[in-house]
Design a protein around this motif. Structure first.
Motif, PDB file in Angstrom:
ATOM      1  N   ALA A  74       0.828  -1.209   0.000  1.00 53.20           N
ATOM      2  CA  ALA A  74       0.000   0.000   0.000  1.00 53.20           C
ATOM      3  C   ALA A  74       0.865   1.263   0.000  1.00 53.20           C
ATOM      4  O   ALA A  74       0.557   2.245  -0.670  1.00 53.20           O
ATOM      5  CB  ALA A  74      -0.907  -0.006   1.231  1.00 53.20           C
ATOM      6  N   MET A  75       1.959   1.222   0.745  1.00 54.18           N
ATOM      7  CA  MET A  75       2.810   2.404   0.880  1.00 54.18           C
ATOM      8  C   MET A  75       3.615   2.651  -0.397  1.00 54.18           C
ATOM      9  O   MET A  75       3.804   3.797  -0.808  1.00 54.18           O
ATOM     10  CB  MET A  75       3.758   2.196   2.064  1.00 54.18           C
ATOM     11  N   TYR A  76       4.113   1.578  -0.980  1.00 58.42           N
ATOM     12  CA  TYR A  76       4.967   1.699  -2.165  1.00 58.42           C
ATOM     13  C   TYR A  76       4.431   0.810  -3.284  1.00 58.42           C
ATOM     14  O   TYR A  76       4.971  -0.272  -3.535  1.00 58.42           O
ATOM     15  CB  TYR A  76       6.411   1.307  -1.821  1.00 58.42           C
ATOM     16  N   PRO A  77       3.378   1.247  -3.968  1.00 56.48           N
ATOM     17  CA  PRO A  77       2.821   0.423  -5.046  1.00 56.48           C
ATOM     18  C   PRO A  77       3.803   0.353  -6.221  1.00 56.48           C
ATOM     19  O   PRO A  77       4.717   1.165  -6.329  1.00 56.48           O
ATOM     20  CB  PRO A  77       1.547   1.181  -5.432  1.00 56.48           C
ATOM     21  N   VAL A 133      -4.789   1.692   1.970  1.00 59.75           N
ATOM     22  CA  VAL A 133      -4.319   3.076   1.763  1.00 59.75           C
ATOM     23  C   VAL A 133      -5.171   4.028   2.599  1.00 59.75           C
ATOM     24  O   VAL A 133      -4.644   4.945   3.257  1.00 59.75           O
ATOM     25  CB  VAL A 133      -4.377   3.457   0.266  1.00 59.75           C
ATOM     26  N   LEU A 147      -4.105   3.756   6.181  1.00 63.58           N
ATOM     27  CA  LEU A 147      -2.836   4.461   6.427  1.00 63.58           C
ATOM     28  C   LEU A 147      -3.064   5.973   6.458  1.00 63.58           C
ATOM     29  O   LEU A 147      -2.507   6.680   7.321  1.00 63.58           O
ATOM     30  CB  LEU A 147      -1.811   4.098   5.345  1.00 63.58           C
ATOM     31  N   ASP A 148      -3.866   6.470   5.530  1.00 63.38           N
ATOM     32  CA  ASP A 148      -4.149   7.911   5.519  1.00 63.38           C
ATOM     33  C   ASP A 148      -4.852   8.324   6.814  1.00 63.38           C
ATOM     34  O   ASP A 148      -4.619   9.416   7.340  1.00 63.38           O
ATOM     35  CB  ASP A 148      -5.022   8.277   4.309  1.00 63.38           C
ATOM     36  N   GLU A 180      -3.254  11.272   9.056  1.00 64.65           N
ATOM     37  CA  GLU A 180      -3.898  12.589   9.161  1.00 64.65           C
ATOM     38  C   GLU A 180      -4.774  12.722  10.396  1.00 64.65           C
ATOM     39  O   GLU A 180      -5.537  13.685  10.525  1.00 64.65           O
ATOM     40  CB  GLU A 180      -4.729  12.828   7.890  1.00 64.65           C
ATOM     41  N   SER A 181      -4.652  11.782  11.287  1.00 66.65           N
ATOM     42  CA  SER A 181      -5.501  11.801  12.472  1.00 66.65           C
ATOM     43  C   SER A 181      -5.259  13.053  13.320  1.00 66.65           C
ATOM     44  O   SER A 181      -4.155  13.601  13.354  1.00 66.65           O
ATOM     45  CB  SER A 181      -5.214  10.564  13.329  1.00 66.65           C
ATOM     46  N   LYS A 182      -6.297  13.470  14.006  1.00 65.01           N
ATOM     47  CA  LYS A 182      -6.125  14.562  14.968  1.00 65.01           C
ATOM     48  C   LYS A 182      -5.404  14.061  16.216  1.00 65.01           C
ATOM     49  O   LYS A 182      -4.883  14.852  16.994  1.00 65.01           O
ATOM     50  CB  LYS A 182      -7.487  15.141  15.354  1.00 65.01           C
ATOM     51  N   ARG A 210      -0.733   9.570  14.753  1.00 64.46           N
ATOM     52  CA  ARG A 210       0.260  10.071  13.796  1.00 64.46           C
ATOM     53  C   ARG A 210       1.650   9.503  14.103  1.00 64.46           C
ATOM     54  O   ARG A 210       2.429   9.203  13.206  1.00 64.46           O
ATOM     55  CB  ARG A 210       0.281  11.607  13.805  1.00 64.46           C
ATOM     56  N   VAL A 211       1.942   9.357  15.400  1.00 66.57           N
ATOM     57  CA  VAL A 211       3.237   8.786  15.778  1.00 66.57           C
ATOM     58  C   VAL A 211       3.328   7.333  15.305  1.00 66.57           C
ATOM     59  O   VAL A 211       4.368   6.889  14.800  1.00 66.57           O
ATOM     60  CB  VAL A 211       3.440   8.877  17.312  1.00 66.57           C
ATOM     61  N   PHE A 239       1.806   6.028  12.740  1.00 65.93           N
ATOM     62  CA  PHE A 239       2.003   6.037  11.285  1.00 65.93           C
ATOM     63  C   PHE A 239       3.449   6.391  10.941  1.00 65.93           C
ATOM     64  O   PHE A 239       4.086   5.738  10.105  1.00 65.93           O
ATOM     65  CB  PHE A 239       1.053   7.040  10.623  1.00 65.93           C
ATOM     66  N   ARG A 246       5.930   4.049   8.849  1.00 65.85           N
ATOM     67  CA  ARG A 246       6.498   4.520   7.592  1.00 65.85           C
ATOM     68  C   ARG A 246       8.022   4.575   7.677  1.00 65.85           C
ATOM     69  O   ARG A 246       8.724   4.287   6.705  1.00 65.85           O
ATOM     70  CB  ARG A 246       5.940   5.890   7.218  1.00 65.85           C
ATOM     71  N   ALA A 247       8.536   4.911   8.865  1.00 66.80           N
ATOM     72  CA  ALA A 247       9.993   4.994   9.024  1.00 66.80           C
ATOM     73  C   ALA A 247      10.633   3.636   8.771  1.00 66.80           C
ATOM     74  O   ALA A 247      11.589   3.529   7.985  1.00 66.80           O
ATOM     75  CB  ALA A 247      10.333   5.495  10.427  1.00 66.80           C
TER      76      ALA A 247
END
Lengths: 214, 511
Positions: free
Chosen positions: A46-49, A116, A119-120, A124-126, A131-132, A134, A138-139
């Motif tokens: 999903a991250m790297y199609p 996807v 992951l979004d 983009e969560s409040k 977010r941490v 994610f 991703r890292a």
């Protein structure tokens, strides 16, 4: 009795969700459970199609293999944190489902569009915590993606061959895990220090990143 | 019992039983301060044992991959964060400490900062003039000099162009490097062996003078009798796993703790809350929290070529900001980019056209503390970015945005929650200046750590005196950035080394 039955059903559901139905990854990844391999692969996809400016996909980059190496190089506490991260992403869809049918299924069981979207949702969560999570996922995936030589070659970021001068310190320290007797260098082996000549941009690539030619 | 002869390095594979040594001075920690202290004390004729928890790394051990490199060379695999305000912060575990994997930036602390230290913390001999001979001695030994023009690379030169266009003072960064080739690999170990990290500079010099160096030994306790330290005790630990084995006991007339700003207070706490009549051990934790922006240019920047951090601006120092260029292994650089899926891949494709510049901030209101974990020497770091300090960081983002667009960037990627992932003009970037942001909106990092055993002229308010000697112990010294009374507003390594140089000469004079 009813409560006990409900608890037993819930427990059974939880165990099944965590353990049952994961595909065979093809080979055993030391330090990663089958479900974690599925999560990493599905998140990588999903991250790297495939396609786009960098042809390699997350699946091409064998991110489970990279995570296996990273886990092996990490201390036990770090490994625990990584396991926890994978668990939270895989089963976080229970608390933060994606919209549409099957939005509460395990992350790795969802189709690519849902993944996807999931992951979004984290990105983009409040909620700072999400977010941490994610950013952490991703890292580690990005580090694995960039460990795939075709990716860094494509971007012109592959490291070059650098001949390390032999200095006094090389006569003092053996490789990690070896004894000083293994050093095998003497003062006669010392070479001139770097003269500060800039690396050529078209210099030969580090063997670990060079393209294999038949 | 194995023996360790003067001038010898002991590595993990050699320990096959418990070890007991005696010395004039035992130095705990082989980073920039411990290494300086060990060499200077050896030169002064002292018998010195230098102890390091990590192993020595030779170039064949350097891991070019950013993630694997961090897992091997950083405590907690590079995943250490503060609690309170969550911020990653790293500490190396290797012979040479952070100097192995930092970008060798050397800045003298500004005179106005040192004057403030003297005034606010009742210090009498810590002005710039007082420290100058020590700065000079260190500079001469490790070749501190400005980054040469021919290895700056376009990434650094664009920063210069942007600053010049706006009239902001800027300069090539002074570094402890000889013969830089601009590989941009400072963070994973300099394969050119140009960076004068401690493992190839001060430590070999200490060994030539007769120091004994124990690697893979974790000191767990400082030994004392009355108001005197008598030595240290610890264990051999296996590289990368930390599994303990044989006991190591070192008796010494003087103990110097240079384990780092987060490890030294933990060691004191684990030793029975030593040197803490002031109650300041582990308190006053400060960072230089940093933020960064990636800028995308119309033409290739070739960012992997050029000194890792080669240019800086101290133009806004009195506003609490120092700005600098930055490069990291590509994998670490890419972590900054927002999004996922094809949008992320498109952004990755922009990396060859990109530069990253960052700002580190002076946040004297943002304080925290260090506490020991149960059954571990890893620290718990609680720290909170004070709301009044957030505007310093958002100002850094705004100024960096101006520099990027002045240098010709077509897009910037600020990485700030609540702001568009890409900004295409200075007008769009005004959101960074105008929108109220919270600490949690920013992507922070803080690898300069200070003040947990701060120096103060008044023993009731500080842990050590100006020479680094603990107020409570006549022969226990601390020589790391924990003794800074406040953050120095610039990269701290050179100042910490200068202070360690001064402490070492003071100890030598004590006889």
């Amino acid at each position: 009795m009813v409560t006990a039955s409900l608890l037993a059903i819930a427990l059974g559901f939880a165990i099944a969700r965590v353990t049952v139905g994961y595909p065979d990854p093809g080979r055993r990844h030391r330090g990663l459970a089958r479900g974690e391999v599925a999560l990493i692969s599905s998140a990588a996809e999903a991250m790297y199609p495939a396609g786009g400016p960098i042809p390699s996909s997350g699946l091409d980059a064998d991110l489970p293999g990279y995570l296996e190496r990273l886990m092996a190089a990490s201390r036990p506490q770090t490994r625990i944190l990584l396991h926890l991260l994978f668990f939270v992403v895989e089963h976080g869809t229970l608390m933060f489902p994606t919209s549409g049918r099957g939005g509460m299924r395990r992350f790795s069981s969802q189709d690519v569009e849902h993944r996807v979207a999931a992951l979004d949702g984290w990105a983009e969560s409040k909620r700072f915590f999400r977010r941490v999570v994610f950013t952490s996922l991703r890292a580690v995936l990005t580090m694995g993606y960039f460990a795939h030589p075709p990716v860094v070659r494509r971007l012109g970021l592959a490291p070059l061959v650098i001949e390390s001068p032999i200095c006094e310190a090389d006569l003092l320290y053996p490789r990690i895990g070896e004894r000083p007797e293994s050093i095998g260098l003497t003062a006669a082996d010392l070479t001139a220090p770097s003269e500060g000549i800039p690396l050529p941009q078209d210099g030969p690539l580090h063997p670990g990143f060079a393209e294999l030619r038949p | 019992m194995i023996s360790v002869e003067p001038g010898e390095v002991c590595v993990f594979a050699q320990y096959d039983r418990d070890l007991a040594l005696e010395a004039d001075v035992v130095v705990v920690g082989s980073g920039p301060t411990g290494a300086v202290a060990a060499k200077e004390l050896t030169d002064a004729g002292k018998s010195v044992v230098l102890v390091e928890e990590g192993p020595p790394f030779v170039p064949a051990e350097y891991e070019i991959d950013g993630g694997l490199s961090m897992a091997r060379t950083m405590r907690e695999g590079g995943l250490r964060t503060t609690s309170g305000t969550i911020m990653p912060t790293m500490q190396a575990i290797a012979l040479g400490g952070g100097s192995l994997v930092n970008s060798a930036i050397c800045n003298r602390a500004p005179a106005f900062i040192l004057d403030r230290w003297c005034t606010d913390f009742e210090l009498e001999r810590t002005t710039r003039a007082d420290l100058e001979p020590h700065y000079e001695a260190v500079a001469k030994f490790v070749g501190i000099s400005p980054t040469p023009e021919n290895v700056l690379g376009r990434r650094n030169l664009l920063f210069r162009d942007g600053c010049n266009a706006l009239g902001y003072h800027c300069e090539p960064i002074y570094r402890n490097v000889r013969g830089c080739r601009g590989s941009g690999e400072c963070f994973t170990g300099c394969r050119s062996r140009a960076k004068q990290s401690m493992d190839i500079s001060y430590i070999p010099a200490a060994l030539r003078g007769g120091a004994r160096v124990l690697t893979s030994v974790r000191i767990e306790r400082v030994l004392t009798e009355g108001w005197r330290a008598t030595g240290v005790v610890g264990r051999v630990v296996k590289p990368f796993t930390g599994n303990p084995s044989h006991q190591v006991r070192i008796r010494a007339k003087t103990v110097v703790l240079a384990a780092g700003c987060t490890a030294t207070p933990v060691l004191l706490q684990k030793s029975g809350n030593l040197a803490n009549r002031s109650g300041q051990v582990g308190e006053n934790l400060q960072f230089h929290p940093g933020v960064a922006i990636m800028g995308i240019f119309p033409d290739p920047v070739y960012p992997r070529f050029g000194a890792t951090q080669g240019y800086q601006s101290r133009h806004f120092l009195r506003d609490g900001l120092k700005l600098e260029t930055l490069w990291a292994p590509p994998a670490i650089t890419a972590v900054r980019l927002p999004g996922s899926g094809m949008a992320l891949k498109n952004r990755l494709a922009d990396i060859p056209y990109s530069a990253i510049w960052d700002g580190i901030a002076t946040c004297n209101r943002s304080l925290g503390r260090v506490r020991a974990r149960r059954r571990s020497l890893d620290p718990i770091l609680s720290w909170k970015l004070h709301p009044a300090d957030v505007p310093i960081l958002t100002n850094a983002l705004w100024i960096l945005a101006q520099i990027f667009f002045a240098a010709g960037a077509r897009t910037i990627v600020p990485g700030v929650h609540g702001i568009a992932p890409e900004l295409h003009s200075l007008e769009e970037a005004e959101a960074l200046r105008d929108r109220p942001l919270r600490a949690t909106d920013l992507v922070l990092a803080g690898n300069h750590v200070f003040c947990t055993t701060r120096m103060h002229g008044d023993p009731r308010l500080g842990v050590v005196d100006e020479m680094g000697r603990c107020h409570d112990f006549e022969n226990l010294y601390i020589a790391d950035t924990g003794i800074f009374p406040q953050c120095p507003s610039v990269n701290p390594m050179w100042t910490a080394m200068a202070l360690a140089h001064r402490s070492a000469h003071h100890i030598a004079q004590q006889g």
